[in-house]
Design a protein around this motif. Structure first.
Motif, PDB file in Angstrom:
ATOM      1  N   ALA A   1       1.481   5.867 -12.045  1.00 35.58           N
ATOM      2  CA  ALA A   1       2.222   7.270 -12.476  1.00 35.58           C
ATOM      3  C   ALA A   1       2.928   8.196 -11.560  1.00 35.58           C
ATOM      4  CB  ALA A   1       1.234   8.228 -13.321  1.00 35.58           C
ATOM      5  N   SER A   2       2.346   8.200 -10.403  1.00 34.54           N
ATOM      6  CA  SER A   2       3.244   9.140  -9.540  1.00 34.54           C
ATOM      7  C   SER A   2       3.781   8.525  -8.468  1.00 34.54           C
ATOM      8  CB  SER A   2       1.993  10.163  -8.592  1.00 34.54           C
ATOM      9  OG  SER A   2       1.172   9.438  -7.796  1.00 34.54           O
ATOM     10  N   SER A   3       3.886   7.032  -8.514  1.00 32.08           N
ATOM     11  CA  SER A   3       4.703   6.253  -7.606  1.00 32.08           C
ATOM     12  C   SER A   3       5.672   5.462  -8.227  1.00 32.08           C
ATOM     13  CB  SER A   3       3.573   5.485  -6.826  1.00 32.08           C
ATOM     14  OG  SER A   3       2.888   4.448  -7.734  1.00 32.08           O
ATOM     15  N   GLN A   4       6.008   5.869  -9.434  1.00 29.97           N
ATOM     16  CA  GLN A   4       7.067   5.181 -10.128  1.00 29.97           C
ATOM     17  C   GLN A   4       8.507   5.065  -9.631  1.00 29.97           C
ATOM     18  OE1 GLN A   4       7.339   6.842 -14.124  1.00 29.97           O
ATOM     19  NE2 GLN A   4       5.340   5.755 -14.741  1.00 29.97           N
ATOM     20  N   GLY A   5       8.870   6.153  -8.783  1.00 30.08           N
ATOM     21  CA  GLY A   5      10.168   6.125  -7.876  1.00 30.08           C
ATOM     22  C   GLY A   5      10.133   5.261  -6.932  1.00 30.08           C
ATOM     23  N   ARG A   6       8.909   5.128  -6.165  1.00 40.21           N
ATOM     24  CA  ARG A   6       8.934   4.033  -4.948  1.00 40.21           C
ATOM     25  C   ARG A   6       8.766   2.853  -5.604  1.00 40.21           C
ATOM     26  NH1 ARG A   6       3.708   6.856  -2.075  1.00 40.21           N
ATOM     27  NH2 ARG A   6       3.306   7.150  -4.271  1.00 40.21           N
ATOM     28  N   LEU A   7       8.193   2.592  -6.557  1.00 35.57           N
ATOM     29  CA  LEU A   7       7.800   1.539  -7.160  1.00 35.57           C
ATOM     30  C   LEU A   7       9.377   0.710  -7.773  1.00 35.57           C
ATOM     31  CD1 LEU A   7       6.078  -0.937  -8.076  1.00 35.57           C
ATOM     32  CD2 LEU A   7       5.738   0.141 -10.214  1.00 35.57           C
ATOM     33  N   MET A   8       9.991   1.858  -8.324  1.00 34.46           N
ATOM     34  CA  MET A   8      11.351   1.306  -8.806  1.00 34.46           C
ATOM     35  C   MET A   8      12.286   0.830  -7.872  1.00 34.46           C
ATOM     36  SD  MET A   8      11.363   0.705 -11.922  1.00 34.46           S
ATOM     37  CE  MET A   8      13.101   0.407 -12.411  1.00 34.46           C
TER      38      MET A   8
ATOM     39  N   PRO B   1       0.785  -1.368  -0.118  1.00 31.76           N
ATOM     40  CA  PRO B   1       0.100   0.039   0.054  1.00 31.76           C
ATOM     41  C   PRO B   1       0.934   1.309   0.103  1.00 31.76           C
ATOM     42  CG  PRO B   1      -0.739  -1.459   1.496  1.00 31.76           C
ATOM     43  CD  PRO B   1       0.482  -2.060   1.312  1.00 31.76           C
ATOM     44  N   MET B   2       1.935   1.159   0.756  1.00 30.79           N
ATOM     45  CA  MET B   2       2.953   2.460   0.618  1.00 30.79           C
ATOM     46  C   MET B   2       3.413   3.094  -0.625  1.00 30.79           C
ATOM     47  SD  MET B   2       4.906   1.942   4.166  1.00 30.79           S
ATOM     48  CE  MET B   2       6.224   2.882   3.931  1.00 30.79           C
ATOM     49  N   VAL B   3       3.628   1.715  -1.369  1.00 28.50           N
ATOM     50  CA  VAL B   3       4.140   1.976  -2.704  1.00 28.50           C
ATOM     51  C   VAL B   3       3.269   2.260  -3.865  1.00 28.50           C
ATOM     52  CG1 VAL B   3       5.557   0.788  -4.476  1.00 28.50           C
ATOM     53  CG2 VAL B   3       6.317   0.359  -2.292  1.00 28.50           C
ATOM     54  N   LEU B   4       1.985   1.495  -3.661  1.00 23.22           N
ATOM     55  CA  LEU B   4       1.197   1.670  -4.853  1.00 23.22           C
ATOM     56  C   LEU B   4      -0.242   2.604  -4.682  1.00 23.22           C
ATOM     57  CD1 LEU B   4       1.206  -1.840  -6.136  1.00 23.22           C
ATOM     58  CD2 LEU B   4       2.309  -0.154  -7.040  1.00 23.22           C
ATOM     59  N   ILE B   5      -0.495   2.748  -3.483  1.00 22.12           N
ATOM     60  CA  ILE B   5      -1.732   3.476  -3.199  1.00 22.12           C
ATOM     61  C   ILE B   5      -1.718   4.820  -2.887  1.00 22.12           C
ATOM     62  CG2 ILE B   5      -3.753   3.655  -1.762  1.00 22.12           C
ATOM     63  CD1 ILE B   5      -3.638   0.403  -1.576  1.00 22.12           C
ATOM     64  N   ARG B   6      -2.442   5.506  -3.563  1.00 21.16           N
ATOM     65  CA  ARG B   6      -2.412   7.114  -3.379  1.00 21.16           C
ATOM     66  C   ARG B   6      -3.637   7.593  -2.635  1.00 21.16           C
ATOM     67  NH1 ARG B   6      -1.816  11.431  -8.137  1.00 21.16           N
ATOM     68  NH2 ARG B   6      -1.927  13.393  -6.907  1.00 21.16           N
ATOM     69  N   GLN B   7      -3.496   8.462  -1.670  1.00 17.18           N
ATOM     70  CA  GLN B   7      -4.710   9.024  -0.936  1.00 17.18           C
ATOM     71  C   GLN B   7      -5.043  10.442  -1.163  1.00 17.18           C
ATOM     72  OE1 GLN B   7      -4.807   8.423   3.261  1.00 17.18           O
ATOM     73  NE2 GLN B   7      -6.766   9.166   3.518  1.00 17.18           N
ATOM     74  N   GLU B   8      -6.279  10.767  -1.446  1.00 21.99           N
ATOM     75  CA  GLU B   8      -6.566  12.145  -2.012  1.00 21.99           C
ATOM     76  C   GLU B   8      -7.731  12.228  -0.893  1.00 21.99           C
ATOM     77  OE1 GLU B   8      -7.080  13.045  -5.813  1.00 21.99           O
ATOM     78  OE2 GLU B   8      -4.986  12.782  -6.294  1.00 21.99           O
ATOM     79  N   GLY B   9      -7.541  12.962   0.405  1.00 24.90           N
ATOM     80  CA  GLY B   9      -8.807  12.977   1.267  1.00 24.90           C
ATOM     81  C   GLY B   9      -9.286  11.787   1.541  1.00 24.90           C
ATOM     82  N   SER B  10     -10.445  11.376   1.382  1.00 29.02           N
ATOM     83  CA  SER B  10     -10.961   9.905   1.807  1.00 29.02           C
ATOM     84  C   SER B  10     -10.989   9.055   0.463  1.00 29.02           C
ATOM     85  CB  SER B  10     -12.408  10.077   2.281  1.00 29.02           C
ATOM     86  OG  SER B  10     -13.409  10.567   1.434  1.00 29.02           O
ATOM     87  N   HIS B  11     -10.482   9.283  -0.545  1.00 33.16           N
ATOM     88  CA  HIS B  11     -10.288   8.652  -1.740  1.00 33.16           C
ATOM     89  C   HIS B  11      -8.845   7.933  -1.945  1.00 33.16           C
ATOM     90  CE1 HIS B  11     -11.247   7.279  -5.714  1.00 33.16           C
ATOM     91  NE2 HIS B  11     -10.255   8.018  -6.338  1.00 33.16           N
ATOM     92  N   PHE B  12      -9.088   6.619  -1.988  1.00 33.84           N
ATOM     93  CA  PHE B  12      -7.636   5.907  -2.207  1.00 33.84           C
ATOM     94  C   PHE B  12      -7.820   5.293  -3.771  1.00 33.84           C
ATOM     95  CE2 PHE B  12      -8.727   5.537   2.181  1.00 33.84           C
ATOM     96  CZ  PHE B  12      -7.436   5.692   2.815  1.00 33.84           C
ATOM     97  N   SER B  13      -6.699   5.339  -4.473  1.00 29.32           N
ATOM     98  CA  SER B  13      -6.716   4.917  -5.693  1.00 29.32           C
ATOM     99  C   SER B  13      -5.144   4.198  -5.823  1.00 29.32           C
ATOM    100  CB  SER B  13      -6.953   5.927  -6.781  1.00 29.32           C
ATOM    101  OG  SER B  13      -6.009   7.041  -6.582  1.00 29.32           O
TER     102      SER B  13
END
Length: 115
Positions: free
Chosen positions: A73-80, A57-69
């Motif tokens: 695209a924005s987690s490529q650095g963490r993923l690599m 979840p730390m690598v792939l999931i993004r949270q905006e308010g109460s919405h998770f997705s």
């Protein structure tokens, strides 16, 4: 007012005793209990499963308010960084090298994304 302080002190002490009892009683009784072999084998998978449940979840999931997705695209650095660290850990089993190369690859990838 002083009775509220004593009440709080007794409340904390009571919670501490209950927590201590819940954790201590199974340890004291565990020498009498022999777990089946299949259960011992299954318990070997608990630490990796917990580690994966924390990291993914730390690598792939993004949270905006109460919405998770899931936002690749924005987690490529963490993923690599995670992929490099996983590969280094698997090949070398060296903790310092794993952390170092994972961090360096994360920073390099983040720098490449900003160019």
């Amino acid at each position: 007012m002083p009775s509220l302080v004593w009440r709080d002190i007794f409340l904390v002490l009571g919670m501490a005793l209950i927590t201590f009892g819940i954790r201590t009683i199974p340890l004291l009784l565990s020498h009498r209990l022999e777990l089946p072999q299949f259960l011992l084998k299954a318990l070997n998978y608990v630490p990796p499963a917990i580690l994966i449940a924390i990291i993914v979840p730390m690598v792939l999931i993004r949270q905006e308010g109460s919405h998770f997705s899931i936002d690749l695209a924005s987690s490529q650095g963490r993923l690599m960084g995670t992929l490099v660290a996983s590969l280094v850990a698997w090949k070398t089993q060296n903790l310092i090298l794993t952390i170092g190369l994972g961090m360096v690859s994360f920073w390099l990838w983040q720098g490449l994304l900003k160019l």
